[in-house]
Scaffold this motif. Structure first.
Motif, PDB file in Angstrom:
ATOM      1  N   ALA B 597       8.820 -11.257  -2.086  1.00  0.00           N
ATOM      2  CA  ALA B 597       7.773 -11.354  -1.061  1.00  0.00           C
ATOM      3  C   ALA B 597       7.662 -10.022  -0.333  1.00  0.00           C
ATOM      4  O   ALA B 597       6.561  -9.517  -0.097  1.00  0.00           O
ATOM      5  N   GLN B 598       8.800  -9.434   0.007  1.00  0.00           N
ATOM      6  CA  GLN B 598       8.773  -8.159   0.711  1.00  0.00           C
ATOM      7  C   GLN B 598       8.185  -7.057  -0.160  1.00  0.00           C
ATOM      8  O   GLN B 598       7.630  -6.090   0.345  1.00  0.00           O
ATOM      9  N   GLY B 600       5.842  -7.674  -2.256  1.00  0.00           N
ATOM     10  CA  GLY B 600       4.476  -8.072  -2.571  1.00  0.00           C
ATOM     11  C   GLY B 600       4.295  -8.482  -4.024  1.00  0.00           C
ATOM     12  O   GLY B 600       3.211  -8.395  -4.580  1.00  0.00           O
ATOM     13  N   GLU B 608       9.568 -19.254  -6.168  1.00  0.00           N
ATOM     14  CA  GLU B 608       9.468 -20.439  -5.315  1.00  0.00           C
ATOM     15  C   GLU B 608       9.611 -21.690  -6.184  1.00  0.00           C
ATOM     16  O   GLU B 608      10.384 -22.593  -5.870  1.00  0.00           O
ATOM     17  N   ALA B 660       9.695 -18.111   0.982  1.00  0.00           N
ATOM     18  CA  ALA B 660       8.533 -17.351   1.453  1.00  0.00           C
ATOM     19  C   ALA B 660       7.377 -17.546   0.489  1.00  0.00           C
ATOM     20  O   ALA B 660       7.558 -17.883  -0.676  1.00  0.00           O
ATOM     21  N   ASP B 661       6.190 -17.339   1.013  1.00  0.00           N
ATOM     22  CA  ASP B 661       4.988 -17.508   0.209  1.00  0.00           C
ATOM     23  C   ASP B 661       4.047 -16.357   0.522  1.00  0.00           C
ATOM     24  O   ASP B 661       4.104 -15.766   1.601  1.00  0.00           O
ATOM     25  N   LEU B 662       3.220 -16.018  -0.439  1.00  0.00           N
ATOM     26  CA  LEU B 662       2.211 -14.979  -0.254  1.00  0.00           C
ATOM     27  C   LEU B 662       0.859 -15.538  -0.669  1.00  0.00           C
ATOM     28  O   LEU B 662       0.782 -16.441  -1.487  1.00  0.00           O
ATOM     29  N   ASP B 663      -0.175 -14.976  -0.128  1.00  0.00           N
ATOM     30  CA  ASP B 663      -1.525 -15.153  -0.665  1.00  0.00           C
ATOM     31  C   ASP B 663      -1.724 -14.050  -1.696  1.00  0.00           C
ATOM     32  O   ASP B 663      -1.770 -12.875  -1.334  1.00  0.00           O
ATOM     33  N   GLU B 665      -3.660 -11.702  -4.020  1.00  0.00           N
ATOM     34  CA  GLU B 665      -5.035 -11.210  -4.139  1.00  0.00           C
ATOM     35  C   GLU B 665      -5.483 -11.251  -5.606  1.00  0.00           C
ATOM     36  O   GLU B 665      -4.676 -11.125  -6.516  1.00  0.00           O
ATOM     37  N   ARG B 679      12.969  -1.509  -1.539  1.00  0.00           N
ATOM     38  CA  ARG B 679      11.567  -1.244  -1.212  1.00  0.00           C
ATOM     39  C   ARG B 679      10.668  -1.289  -2.448  1.00  0.00           C
ATOM     40  O   ARG B 679      11.138  -1.464  -3.567  1.00  0.00           O
ATOM     41  N   SER B 680       9.409  -1.109  -2.206  1.00  0.00           N
ATOM     42  CA  SER B 680       8.422  -1.283  -3.260  1.00  0.00           C
ATOM     43  C   SER B 680       7.331  -0.229  -3.105  1.00  0.00           C
ATOM     44  O   SER B 680       6.967   0.126  -1.991  1.00  0.00           O
ATOM     45  N   PRO B 682       3.383   1.208  -4.848  1.00  0.00           N
ATOM     46  CA  PRO B 682       2.929   1.996  -3.703  1.00  0.00           C
ATOM     47  C   PRO B 682       3.166   1.220  -2.412  1.00  0.00           C
ATOM     48  O   PRO B 682       3.109  -0.002  -2.413  1.00  0.00           O
ATOM     49  N   GLY B 683       3.433   1.951  -1.354  1.00  0.00           N
ATOM     50  CA  GLY B 683       3.669   1.294  -0.085  1.00  0.00           C
ATOM     51  C   GLY B 683       4.535   2.136   0.808  1.00  0.00           C
ATOM     52  O   GLY B 683       4.030   2.831   1.672  1.00  0.00           O
ATOM     53  N   PHE B 684       5.811   2.121   0.544  1.00  0.00           N
ATOM     54  CA  PHE B 684       6.705   2.805   1.456  1.00  0.00           C
ATOM     55  C   PHE B 684       6.419   4.307   1.433  1.00  0.00           C
ATOM     56  O   PHE B 684       6.140   4.879   0.394  1.00  0.00           O
ATOM     57  N   ARG B 708       1.129  -7.378  -8.548  1.00  0.00           N
ATOM     58  CA  ARG B 708       1.014  -7.807  -7.158  1.00  0.00           C
ATOM     59  C   ARG B 708      -0.204  -8.713  -6.971  1.00  0.00           C
ATOM     60  O   ARG B 708      -0.371  -9.310  -5.909  1.00  0.00           O
TER      61      ARG B 708
END
Lengths: 967, 967
Positions: B597-598, B600, B608, B660-663, B665, B679-680, B682-684, B708
């Motif tokens: 989840a963290q 993405g 889950e 945890a859950d995500l929407d 995209e 970490r992940s 692109p992002g950090f 993602r």
């Protein structure tokens, strides 16, 4: 300062009412004064062709604004020789010959603006010149003076600065008149008032790309107009993957034409975006952003930045940080770093002088003390006197430093870099407005009072949705008196009226103030399921209800507004209220899910659905903002993730709070939990005990009964004492099957002293809970009357509820209404008072307290998280009981100072909750009534709450409730 | 000690083979020896009517056991004058006139058992008496000697003690013979060997209620038989809402008849269940369980307890704790409490003497030092010399105290109260077996060696599913030599063969040892999603694979077994393996859910489902145990909740790990994570860096690429250096869409020294990761050969992989195979060796290490969580490098002692993981090869792991992998 002549009748009181010009504008046929016109017939507007382009452009905006009100745009006239009849004249002293003539003739009174910075006069003049019967003259002391004058009229006739940026509809009028008179404003308190577009991905970047094709002149023209309407004059442009002067080479000139003073952010020296370096570093020497190893190349990079702004009005950022918004790479020692920085700044000033063809001291410059940069200053870095020294806050709106009296004489003065939005430490908050105005006021009032008034700039993130704090910050920078301590609510009410009219202004002001206040209890990004206690003081429940009330009231206003107002209302009020209420309630539901799982409640699953529903609802609201609001005009502006922070940076995607699940057995088993306890029975081996009740505080208590299986539960709840009253209701749960049994005492029947009762829950099994009730005797009742306290447990004192306030040498504790987590906080005023060495002879507040027994009590002072803004002071305060010597405690001494300071371990939680707790102890030698004294030592300390307990209150966010006894 | 005569041929080596009697039993027609018979024709069994009822009852069991093997029960004969032909004779010296006659005649050799405790001889005798041609005589030195002799034969012919209690099938035989000979066992090393049924709800209570209608004689008869077959003799009965002597008044006599010595638990004095008090307290004085305020009534309560056992064989628990299993209410000071306890014990002894009509010192008594009771003893409480002083462990199988030489002379001796199951602090573990045998051996070997051999009693919870450690504990109590340090695996293999036959015994022994070992890495109840690191050292993945391997192997054995063996296999092996594997994997999947989840990751949702599936599977397995196993025979035995502990007590219901859950995209976006980093991208904002690789350790690394969004992802992963090798595989994820790219170095091509490469992941976006590779030069390679270490990062040393072991005065570090988290631990032997004052001259282990640079290194010794069992000693050990003086560090000194001791803050985590970490530092003055020395100071320290790092290894449970270089 806005003043008015006696031509306007009626009393207008201070800042609590709209400005005199607004009051002078009439909308009906019977109004007296200068007639701007009606539909189809509008006076023309003259602006001198010799005047600043920005002034003429603003005059054109005014022409359109009049059209927005009357349906017919005003005509623009640029030919001074063809003026006739009635008209509006716009012009700048020294730039408009017509204005200069009017001033010289004595018809236009410029005595109070001439030679002033950004001041203007608006005056009606009969027969100002040959052929002109009547004119409304807007005259500026300088370029922006005229522009602000123009927009002052726009605002007064009902065009909000946010008419485009927040879709605030303009009310159509049949007629527009301005009462005859003379209206003056200026100069502003703060010379440069700016904003910083920052942390602009994904929202502002996404939006500008979709709507403008990038951060080009089209976008910036919109922004500059807004800034000028808000009387801002200074901009740090967006620089996350953006370069203002490169993204659209027309941008720098556009800014200068509009009248915006450009700068670059705290870490981008010499008018160049850092992206210009990262994109082209290979062209510069060894490519290292290191002045020690690549000086010539970096100097060339610097020179190119100033050379493209030979005449534009700019403030040049000087100094240098590391590669990107990080600390400078050390050259070995602090002293050698300081020397290097001094060399860099000397080189930069030479480049500035060369490129701009004037002495460096004639070009405004700023050096920003951000994060680690403070240490170079503290280590004695010598800064040229004309460079403005800008103190950055702690990234969360708490000033880190104020000018000392010994420093204030520097010609460059002092500035403040303030955050309303952050991407970085201690945590990011980029989603929504969590900046209550009283908090901004309290800190910026320190800046103002201590003379940091050369530049104020606020990091405003994506700009939206920070409309309200931005306008407030700029209004305060313009004139702090207008938004004084007692006038914040009035300012907000005015703001609401300007956007939505008078009918709902009170209600909207309440909503706007409240949602920001609640968001500042705990920054939304820092909310966790456990933030508010589910067990103690009904805390999570009270927070839930507070948000529920806001949603109800916002929904009601939304219904009552005209359809064309709803877009503005949605973005300014309804979206933040709904989304923040939903977010908080989602976390509380997640806390219930976790707790209920531990209690084996069947409703664990209902809470799971509740959280899931609210998580989806958050995204539906976001989509409404992006796609439905104003037909998709603001698409991407709500793209920021904001749920599930696990580090200082925002999560890649919103992460739903983790949810526990149970296998529910097919049974009619039930469980019982009691007020103040997380455990559940049958189960835990020690039997349940309810909180003690007493006849002084008269708070009831409760136990909850809930199914643990799939089947309905039927229980009988009874007490073995006649003085116990039990009432069934709904538990704090998403499931109606969870029941609450309120337990109260009929104090007329309960025996005096301590009594015990057993509450029995009978169903498939039997659970017995113990209840202790303490009834005060008549002497105790008499002694306790009006005091704070009780016979049981911890209690809080509302800080404004003092019995006595003692002022000393004109210094006293005064209220800051609506500050922080309380209705009003208390702080010593004036804020620049000297410290008091002797707490026995200092300004103090006295609270009568009733303590049930002698012994030791813990006294927690919940203060604001004020930092060590005045280097010599330690931010101390004293607490004493009765005539015992007050104990002085200081925040910034020894190890504690390190913990509490910016970058200290207490900083993240202090700033997320806008509090700091100082722990004292008092030791009454007898039970009964006492006087608790809070005595000032240092100014700038803000007191929010006093909590008294034996060993600390039960774990909770806000602490125990206030307890004034039969007050 | 079992011995044998030379009648049996063949070599039988020590404890690694079944007992001599087992080897003496033959099953075919051609076997020689005493013929017990075949189907339809079985020799009768004689037991003397004058003998103990328990002996005659055991003889009846033997008759049925023979029937279980041959299909025909043996006939019982009680008339000594009618004996004829061939028969089995059972009897007790002094109680069976026939046996006494045989002994007197010299035909039966009782020289090695006469006058001994619980000893027996099994002997074949030709013409033992008139009319009898041949007899197999089982003669006991006393009642239980005979009984154990009988069950020894039962066991030897193939009837497992668990035939009923774990449904172990008896192999049917055509014939049964016992080789002619003389087999002796006894006396046992430990006089009283017992179990304590405890924490018995919901499992044992539910089961006994359903199957027997309560804990009555029917139930206890089953239990007593099992105990005697396992050579136990002492019982603390179930006492959670149970009272042995009240639930079924026939219980006490039943126990005595069977030959079981009854006691009551550590906190229930004078043969009375605490429930007897809580049910009837209103009948006793003021109802307070307080000897200071209610002495006469409590004395009456005590008297009634001993009066109902005037002749039964009992051990009376003396002393007194608080009301329920809690500490005694203090009378004001420790000294007054001690005096009160002395008074209580004196009174109790008077009551014992009165009720049992003999001097108190003739009645076995025990005083248990449990939890807080130690302090009274340490404060000098005077205990009568004949009372056994029982040391309780720390509730998790770590002894707290051993007898000092100065104490050992007391006539009552010492006992041990040991836990294999706990409901209480530091945490409850009631569900499954998490007691590896090497751990039990290590601690109980201390008890044995230090002379605490009067009583050993183990808290065994619901009894099931602790079959294996119970039998091991009792076997060790009977004869510690049989289960010596090197014989634990052999014992387990024997155990497996006794239950399931020889064919799968090795495999089953492996499974039984392994699942308990893995459960002791971290007690299953204390597992959390974060227990094993998802980021570092592929730890969670390796744990997952280890459990997967056990499941695969257990499933394969299950398939291969005969159908009638599967019930036993399920309860003894398959259920714990499957359930514990599933539980661990569920938590790991929950950790992936949170981490993904963290990051993405779209696969957040797949994890889950994975967790949810495993949570349900746990309950399906539980239901199989309760309802399907042996047709529901063991219903309720798996009712214990075990998921979602949040306190020391078990949750009301199993709580699924929060998810945890995500929407997700609708996009084809991808993310990248790298080995050793959460970490992940692109992002950090900082770019990814892979762990450094080096040519000495030759470990590869990896990065993961994952969707993602909802759409499939297509990326190209490449390196900019030819010596980088990239191989695609499956990521550690429940989703096959998550891909792993293994990155290794072709060291033949990589340049010597440090090189850098960039790994580029190209798809919709581009992510670049940096990789550093260090290739050793030839000198480094040569120097490093065979040493531990490398050129990068932290590493571990397997403690048995020492290059040199130095013994001093007969004391040396020796291996405890399969101990703790490693293949073998090292500890100084003998365990009662004296401490060494000088670590330069003490037994030591030397490890060659290769360190890449001079400077400071942290050396973590992971030891066993041994407590301060020997009061004067501090549990010290020394670590040194090369010829530098070794640094001595002690666990039990100063503040550290408090933290580490029972009830200290380190105790819960030390015991949950069966480790303690001691931190040392070494400082080589040059890079290269060195000698790390671990030198003994105190005995009883057990060394599991050595971890060397700069600033500590990356966060993980087990630390970095072992690194022997080109060993």
């Amino acid at each position: 300062m806005l003043t008015r002549r006696d031509l306007i009748g009626g009393a207008i009181a201070g800042g609590l009412l709209p400005s005199p010009l607004t009051a002078a504008v009439g909308f009906d046929q019977r109004s007296h004064g200068f007639d701007i016109g009606g539909a189809g017939s509008v006076v023309p507007i003259f602006a001198d062709p010799a005047d600043w382009p920005g002034v003429r452009r603003a005059a054109a905006d005014l022409a359109k604004d009049i059209g927005r009100v009357l349906g017919t745009d005003a005509r623009l006239v640029f030919e001074p020789n063809q003026l006739a009849g009635r008209l509006i004249v716009v012009g700048t002293l020294g730039s408009s010959p017509l204005i200069d003539r009017l001033a010289a003739s004595g018809k236009l009174d410029v005595g109070r603006i001439k030679g002033k910075w950004e001041s203007f006069v608006i005056q009606t003049i009969r027969h100002p010149m040959e052929g002109v019967s009547e004119a409304l003259v807007i005259a500026g002391s300088d370029k922006r003076g005229s522009i602000y004058g123009v927009y002052e009229l726009s605002r007064a006739i009902g065009v909000s600065p946010w008419y485009w940026w927040a879709d605030v509809p303009v009310v159509r009028r049949d007629r527009l008149r301005v009462s005859f008179g003379h209206y003056v404003q200026g100069p502003p308190a703060v010379k440069y008032r700016g904003i910083f577009l920052n942390d602009e991905a994904p929202c502002l970047s996404g939006w500008t790309t979709e709507k403008f094709g990038g951060m080009n002149g089209q976008f910036y023209a919109r922004l500059f107009e807004l800034m000028l309407r808000l009387r801002a004059n200074y901009l740090w442009p967006a620089m996350w993957n953006n370069a203002f002067a490169v993204d659209d080479p027309a941008n720098p000139k556009l800014a200068d034409d509009y009248g915006i003073v450009m700068g670059t952010s705290h870490h981008e020296p010499m008018m160049r975006a850092h992206k210009e370096w990262t994109d082209n570093r290979q062209r510069y020497g060894n490519g290292q952003w290191n002045y020690a190893t690549n000086r010539d190349a970096i100097r060339r990079f610097f020179r190119e930045g100033v050379e493209r702004n030979p005449t534009n009005e700019v403030i040049v950022t000087v100094g240098m940080r590391g590669d990107g918004d990080v600390a400078l790479e050390s050259t070995g020692s602090l002293q050698s770093d300081v020397r290097l920085l001094e060399t860099i700044i000397a080189d930069q000033r030479q480049l500035i002088a060369d490129a701009m063809h004037k002495p460096a001291e004639k070009v405004p410059q700023v050096w920003v003390l951000f994060t680690e940069v403070y240490k170079y200053y503290d280590a004695g870095l010598k800064l040229p006197d004309d460079v403005t020294l800008m103190f950055a806050d702690d990234n969360v709106g708490n000033l880190r430093r104020l000018p000392l009296p010994s420093e204030r004489s520097r010609s460059g003065g002092f500035g403040i870099y303030f955050h309303m939005d952050m991407h970085g430490g201690p945590f990011s908050y980029q989603w929504i407005n969590s900046n209550p105005l009283p908090k901004i006021w309290e800190q910026m009032n320190l800046a103002h009072t201590y003379g940091a008034n050369e530049i104020w700039i606020a990091n405003v993130g994506d700009l939206k949705p920070l409309e309200v704090p931005i306008e407030f910050f700029l209004a305060m920078a313009w004139n702090p008196e207008d938004v004084g301590r007692e006038k914040i609510a009035g300012w907000t009410q005015n703001w609401a009226e300007r956007q939505f009219g008078p009918k709902h202004a009170d209600e909207i002001a309440y909503l706007v103030a409240r949602y920001a206040k609640y968001n500042a209890w705990m920054k939304p990004e820092q909310l966790k399921p456990g933030t508010y206690s589910v067990e103690n003081y009904r805390e999570a429940e009270r927070v839930w209800e507070a948000w529920d009330e806001l949603v109800r009231r916002a929904d009601a206003v939304n219904e009552a507004l005209a359809p064309e107002q709803r877009d503005a209302f949605f973005q300014l009020v309804l979206y933040p209220v709904r989304a923040c209420a939903n977010l908080t309630q989602m976390y509380v539901a997640a806390a219930r899910n976790a707790r209920f799982a531990q209690q084996g409640r069947a409703s664990t699953l209902v809470e799971e659905d509740e959280v899931r529903r609210r998580f989806r609802y958050d995204h539906r609201l976001r989509d409404d903002y992006n796609h439905k609001l104003a037909g998709g005009k603001w698409n991407h502006m709500m793209d920021q993730t904001h749920i599930g922070y696990f580090d200082w940076y925002p999560p890649e995607a919103d992460i739903m709070p983790a949810l526990a699940d149970l296998d529910i057995e097919d049974s009619a088993a039930f469980g019982v939990s009691v007020d103040g306890n997380s455990r559940s029975w049958p189960g835990f081996y020690l039997p349940p005990t309810l909180p003690k009740l007493d006849s002084l505080t008269r708070r009831p208590t409760y136990l909850d009964v809930y199914p643990r299986g799939t089947k309905p539960v039927s229980v009988d709840v009874s007490a073995n004492q006649p003085w116990v009253q039990i009432t069934e209701g709904q538990a704090f749960s998403a499931s109606p099957l969870d029941r609450r049994y309120w337990i109260d005492i009929d104090w007329t029947k309960a025996p005096v002293g301590k009594s015990e009762a057993t509450i029995t829950v009978r169903g498939e099994e039997t659970v017995r809970a113990t209840l202790v009730a303490i009834r005060a005797n008549p002497e105790q009742e008499k002694e306790a009357r009006g005091a704070y306290g009780g016979l049981t447990g911890a209690f809080a004192i509302p800080v404004t509820g003092f019995q006595r306030s003692v002022a000393v040498r004109g210094v006293r504790w005064e209220a800051i209404p609506d500050y922080g987590r309380v209705a009003a906080a208390m702080a010593p005023f004036p804020v620049d008072a000297a410290s008091f060495g002797d707490p026995l002879a200092s300004p103090r507040l006295e609270y009568d307290v009733f303590l049930p027994k002698p012994g030791r009590y813990r006294v927690d002072l919940v203060t604001a998280p004020t930092l060590a803004v005045i280097p010599q002071r330690k931010l101390a305060v004293a607490v004493g009981l009765d005539d015992q010597a007050p104990v002085v405690q200081a925040v910034f001494t020894g190890e504690n100072a390190v913990i509490q300071d910016f970058l200290g371990s207490a900083h993240p939680i202090n700033t997320a909750s806008n509090t700091r707790t100082m722990r004292f102890e008092v030791a009454p030698d007898r039970a009964g009534r006492h006087v608790l004294k809070v005595a000032m030592v240092d100014p700038t300390l803000v007191l929010q709450q006093i909590i008294i307990s034996n060993d600390g209150p039960e774990p909770s966010f806000f602490g125990p409730p206030d307890a004034r006894l039969n007050g």
